[in-house]
Design an enzyme around this catalytic site. Sequence first.
Site, PDB file in Angstrom:
ATOM      1  N   ARG A 156      -7.486  -0.630  -7.113  1.00 17.23           N
ATOM      2  CA  ARG A 156      -7.854   0.438  -6.179  1.00 17.23           C
ATOM      3  C   ARG A 156      -8.022   1.733  -6.956  1.00 17.23           C
ATOM      4  NH1 ARG A 156      -4.553   0.857  -0.873  1.00 17.23           N
ATOM      5  NH2 ARG A 156      -6.492   1.897  -0.261  1.00 17.23           N
TER       6      ARG A 156
ATOM      7  N   GLN B  15      -2.056   1.913   9.941  1.00 17.47           N
ATOM      8  CA  GLN B  15      -0.764   1.993   9.257  1.00 17.47           C
ATOM      9  C   GLN B  15       0.223   2.861  10.037  1.00 17.47           C
ATOM     10  OE1 GLN B  15      -3.728   2.535   7.797  1.00 17.47           O
ATOM     11  NE2 GLN B  15      -3.836   1.630   5.749  1.00 17.47           N
TER      12      GLN B  15
ATOM     13  N   ARG C 142       0.864  -1.182   0.000  1.00 14.29           N
ATOM     14  CA  ARG C 142       0.000   0.000   0.000  1.00 14.29           C
ATOM     15  C   ARG C 142       0.897   1.226   0.000  1.00 14.29           C
ATOM     16  NH1 ARG C 142       2.472   1.710   3.689  1.00 14.29           N
ATOM     17  NH2 ARG C 142       0.982   3.408   3.831  1.00 14.29           N
TER      18      ARG C 142
ATOM     19  N   ALA D  94       0.786   5.083  -2.264  1.00 12.80           N
ATOM     20  CA  ALA D  94       0.655   5.341  -3.698  1.00 12.80           C
ATOM     21  C   ALA D  94       1.906   4.974  -4.500  1.00 12.80           C
ATOM     22  CB  ALA D  94       0.243   6.795  -3.922  1.00 12.80           C
TER      23      ALA D  94
ATOM     24  N   ASP E  51      -2.135  10.528  -2.119  1.00 13.14           N
ATOM     25  CA  ASP E  51      -2.511   9.485  -3.074  1.00 13.14           C
ATOM     26  C   ASP E  51      -2.802  10.060  -4.448  1.00 13.14           C
ATOM     27  OD1 ASP E  51      -3.165   8.332  -0.257  1.00 13.14           O
ATOM     28  OD2 ASP E  51      -2.954   6.633  -1.609  1.00 13.14           O
TER      29      ASP E  51
END
Lengths: 363, 363
Positions: free
Chosen positions: B95, B206, B52, B54, B247
Amino acid sequence: MMEPVRWRATGREPLPGKLCLLDQTRLPEELVSVELDDIEAIRGAICRLVVRGAPAIGCAAALGLAAVCQHSAAETAAAFLEEVSAAAERLGSARPTAVNLGWALRRCRDALDRARGTGADAAALKSVLIGEALAILEEDKALCRSIGRVGVEIFGARKGMRVLTHCNAGGLATSGYGTALAPIYAAHEAGLAPRVYADETRPLLQGSRLTAWELRQAGVDVTVICDSMAAALMRTRRVGAVIVGADRIAANGDTANKIGTYGLAVQARHHGVPFYVAAPYSTIDTSIPDGSGIPIEERDPDEVRRGFGRLTAPADVAVWNPAFDVTPAALIDGIITEKGILRAPYERSIEGFLNSRLPGRPR
Amino acid sequence: MMEPVRWRATGREPLPGKLCLLDQTRLPEELVSVELDDIEAIRGAICRLVVRGAPAIGCAAALGLAAVCQHSAAETAAAFLEEVSAAAERLGSARPTAVNLGWALRRCRDALDRARGTGADAAALKSVLIGEALAILEEDKALCRSIGRVGVEIFGARKGMRVLTHCNAGGLATSGYGTALAPIYAAHEAGLAPRVYADETRPLLQGSRLTAWELRQAGVDVTVICDSMAAALMRTRRVGAVIVGADRIAANGDTANKIGTYGLAVQARHHGVPFYVAAPYSTIDTSIPDGSGIPIEERDPDEVRRGFGRLTAPADVAVWNPAFDVTPAALIDGIITEKGILRAPYERSIEGFLNSRLPGRPR
C-alpha cells in the site's frame, strides 16, 4: 424518460384506474412497477421510499388520493368529501419534511371545495379529483422542463463542466425531467457534455442507485463518489457547480434537502464553487419563516446498521439517522426555479417570484 | 484490549512463530484470526485490509518480514540480507500511502545492518529481525498510551463532551490503544464519560464496523452516523472536538488520512470546532515538504459499487475511489503526539518534536 409516477386507466376514461409507481427501492437491480389503489399500500409505498423526491411524492399522493376515493360508496358530496378528508390526512402523515406532499393534497381538496360550491355531486367530484391529480402531474413535467431551460444558464458556453449533485433530484424524483438534474439534461441536449459527479448518498444510496442509473440511461457522463469524497473532489478537480434539489424551502431561502446537502454547501463555499438549489414554486413554504421551523424526519437506525442486507455495525449500536438537513440561505448562490434564478436577499426574491405567478395559483 | 497484530511463538523462544492478525474485514460479524508466514499471504492481507491503520500496518509488516525470513536457507549473512531485502520490497509495495509501512521495514533492515557490522551470522540475524519487529510492536503500544495521556488534555474537566471521529484510528489500527481513540480511552478511564460520534466511513465502513465495535467493547458511549451527517451534527449539537488519525504527515503538517477527513476539517473550521490529528513520530515523513507529495492510493471501484455484497450502482458505472485525502495544516488545530500537542507553525513544532526524541531514533 422513465415515468416514476403514472396513472394507469383501465378504460378510455381516467376512471377507473390505478396509481402506478416504479419501485425505486429495487433499482438499479430490477425495473419493477407496482399498481396501487389501497390507502395503506399507497401510504406504505411513500414511507418505504418506493416513490421519493418531493415533487414525485406530491404527484403520487394526489393520484393516490384519487385511486383510493374512486371506490367511495358515499352518496352525497358531503359524505364523499369527508372520506377524501380522512384519506388525505392519512396520506399526508406519511412523511414530514417534503412540503409537496401536503401541498398536493391541499390543492386537490381546494379543487373539490370549488366544485362542490358549483353543486357537483359525489360522482362528479370523483372526476374532479382525478382531473386535478392529473393536472398536478402534467404541471410537474412542465415545471421541470422550465427549470432545465432556466438552469442551463449556469453552464454558460462551457463544455465538459464538472457538476456535483447529491441524492436524486432527477426524473425519478419528479414526473420526468427532474429539478437538480433538469439543467444537466438541458446542457446535455445542448451539446455541452456536462460531466456529472453523483454522491452515492448514504444511507439509502439514491445517488448511486438512482441518479447514476438515470443519467446513464440518458447518455450523460456520470461518475459515482462516496459522500466523503466531495471535498477532495472540489480540491483536486475543477468543479463548476453543485446543484441539488429541495424538500422544502422556507420564506428566507433556508432549504431542507437530503442529509449531507448542508455539508456540501459548506465545502462548496470553502472552495468557491457556486452552490445552487433547483426547485419549483410548490417546494417553497412561506408559512415557515426560516429553516428552524422545518420538521426533520429521523428514520430507522437499521438503514445505517444493515442497509444492504448485511450487518455493518454492532447490531444494537446507537445511530443518529436524520433524513434531511437544512442549508442556510447564506450558503446558497442561487435558487433555480421555473421562472428564473432567485438570488439573495431571498425574502424579497422569493416573494417577488411567487407574486409573479399567474393569478389563481394554488396556495 | 483486543490485539489486532500479534506474534505467536510455537515454543519458548520467539522463533519459530507466526504473524497473527485479527481479520478486520469480518468484524463486527465474526471475530476470526489468521496465522501467516508466507510472503504473498501477508502482502495480500495488507492489501485486502485484513490489517489496516498506519501503525498496525507497520507492526504487521515488521513481524511479517520476520515470519517470512525465519524460513530462509541462506548460509551467509550477505545471502540472508539479500532475501530480507527482496521480501521487504515486496511487502513495502502493498500500500502506498501509510508511511509506517516503509518506516517499519527500513527500521528492521537498519537493525540488521548494524548487527551484520558486528559480525552476526545468518542465524543470529534471524533473531535480530524478530527482536526488532517485537520492539516496534512494544514501542507502538507505549506510544499509544502516551498519546492518550497527552491528548486527554483537550477534554479539560468537561464531562460528557461530544467528540467526532472518522474511520478507525483505535486499538484495531495500532497494537492496542489507538491514536485518535487514545485520548478518548484516557478520558473514559478518567471518568469524563466522553460521548463519541463515529462516522461510518464509506466505502469500507471502518467507523461503523470497527470504531463503534471497539468503543462498545470498552464501554465507551458511541453513536454511529453516516459521513454525510457530520455537518448537521456540528450545527445542531455541540461538538467539542474532532479527532482523527493519520497515515502520513508531511514536514509542514499537511496530513493524509482516510478519505473524508479533509471535508470534516473544512466543516469543523466552519463551525469553530477544534480539529485534531493524533499520531506518533513514526507517522511523520519529513522527506516530504508538503501534502502535494503524498501518494494517494485509489482502490477498486467495486468497493463503492457493491461494497455491501449487493449491487448498489449500475454495474459498470465510473467510480472515483481515492482511499485518502490530504488535510492542509492550516485546518489542523493541533497534532497530538506522544510528547505533546504540536501547534502551528508546524514546520517548526514538528522539527522541534523530532529533535527532542532520544538519540538513536530510527530515521
